[in-house]
Design an enzyme around this catalytic site. Structure first.
Site, PDB file in Angstrom:
ATOM      1  N   CYS A  22      27.360  51.667  20.320  1.00 20.88           N
ATOM      2  CA  CYS A  22      27.771  51.496  21.719  1.00 20.88           C
ATOM      3  C   CYS A  22      28.814  52.564  22.003  1.00 20.88           C
ATOM      4  O   CYS A  22      28.667  53.700  21.573  1.00 20.88           O
ATOM      5  CB  CYS A  22      28.299  50.082  21.953  1.00 20.88           C
ATOM      6  SG  CYS A  22      29.664  49.632  20.838  1.00 20.88           S
ATOM      7  N   ARG A  56      25.421  54.935  31.538  1.00 21.35           N
ATOM      8  CA  ARG A  56      26.165  55.658  30.505  1.00 21.35           C
ATOM      9  C   ARG A  56      25.205  56.297  29.510  1.00 21.35           C
ATOM     10  O   ARG A  56      25.417  57.429  29.076  1.00 21.35           O
ATOM     11  CB  ARG A  56      27.147  54.726  29.791  1.00 21.35           C
ATOM     12  CG  ARG A  56      28.255  54.203  30.698  1.00 21.35           C
ATOM     13  CD  ARG A  56      29.212  53.286  29.947  1.00 21.35           C
ATOM     14  NE  ARG A  56      29.988  54.024  28.944  1.00 21.35           N
ATOM     15  CZ  ARG A  56      30.701  53.430  27.999  1.00 21.35           C
ATOM     16  NH1 ARG A  56      30.722  52.107  27.899  1.00 21.35           N
ATOM     17  NH2 ARG A  56      31.390  54.153  27.134  1.00 21.35           N
TER      18      ARG A  56
END
Length: 283
Positions: A240, A180
């Site tokens: 995050c 990611r």
């Protein structure tokens, strides 16, 4: 005292009156699963707090997928859970500490220092033969008054400054999985990649092969380069996808004694909500 506590430490203090145990189990995409797991069995005396209903605010145009709750709402939920100014809080989940660390961060942000995370999850507690029951705790409400610690978090403007300043600004740490971070895969958010100048430290790397938190020595080795920057006076801002899985990295660094470590609560999902914000891909 450490911010992480072992299951035998909690067992020895299970019924102390000045303590509230909080079950934070949750499953993204299936918000009912955590409460169902709690209802089926939990550590005796534990109350349940839900990531989305209790530990997040309503989703808006900006602020990310799990915005911070308004302080008045947080005060009400914590008070209702029996948490007062002198309460020792021990949080646990069964997802490596991600959701328990979110509660840890919220309480620390609200000025409450007596909060700890169980270093192993509910499954380890149960596997050890420690007591479990399905009884609903009768909670005596307390009065929790937040004393917000603004130094615990960074907003999008501060993150923009840090990103633009590169090595001369705060160190940005991306807590998502490497795929990611580099933009190879994005299963949740609308855009892939990372905030320019951020480095990657996948949050699950704070855990050992058993799923328990690593020792202090192992954590120091894992965060060695980040610790060096922090010791030289550089602020660290951790993010995050939505401000949840960054919390274990923040907790780990505070646990090691580094208080110049902040959370970017909106995280990647907030960052990409501003079209003008730049995006980096690759390492």
């Amino acid at each position: 005292m450490s911010m992480l506590v072992a299951k035998n430490w909690l067992l020895a203090r299970l019924y102390e009156q000045d303590q509230v145990i909080v079950d934070c189990r949750f499953q993204l995409g299936k918000p009912e699963v955590g409460r169902q797991a709690y209802d089926a069995g939990h550590i005796p005396g534990a109350v349940y707090l839900d990531l989305e209903a209790d530990l997040s605010g309503p989703v808006q145009a900006h602020g990310g997928r799990h915005p911070l709750p308004e302080l008045t709402a947080l005060e009400e939920r914590l008070s209702r859970a029996g948490i007062g100014p002198q309460t020792r809080v021990v949080a646990y989940d069964d997802q490596g500490g991600m959701y328990a660390a979110r509660l840890w961060w919220l309480l620390r942000y609200a000025g409450h220092e007596q909060v700890y995370v169980l270093s192993e999850g509910f499954s380890a507690w149960e596997a050890a033969g420690y007591p479990v029951n399905a009884e609903q705790q009768v909670v005596i409400p307390q009065t929790f008054t937040a004393q917000p610690q603004r130094g615990m978090w960074a907003d999008v403007s501060e993150v923009r400054e840090a990103s633009a300043a590169g090595a001369h600004g705060a160190l940005l740490v991306d807590s998502r999985e490497a795929k990611r971070y580099i933009g190879e895969e994005e299963p949740i958010d609308a855009r892939a990649g990372h905030i320019p100048s951020a480095v990657n430290r996948f949050w699950k790397e704070v855990l050992d092969e058993r799923g328990a938190w690593k020792s202090e020595a192992e954590l120091r080795e894992h965060f060695a380069d980040i610790i060096q920057e922090a010791e030289e006076g550089r602020d660290v801002v951790v993010y995050c996808g939505s401000g949840v899985s960054a919390c274990p990295n923040v907790l780990a660094l505070h646990h090691l004694g580094y208080t110049n470590v902040k959370l970017y609560p909106g995280s990647w999902s907030d960052w990409i909500s501003y079209e003008e914000n730049p995006i980096a891909v690759g390492n």
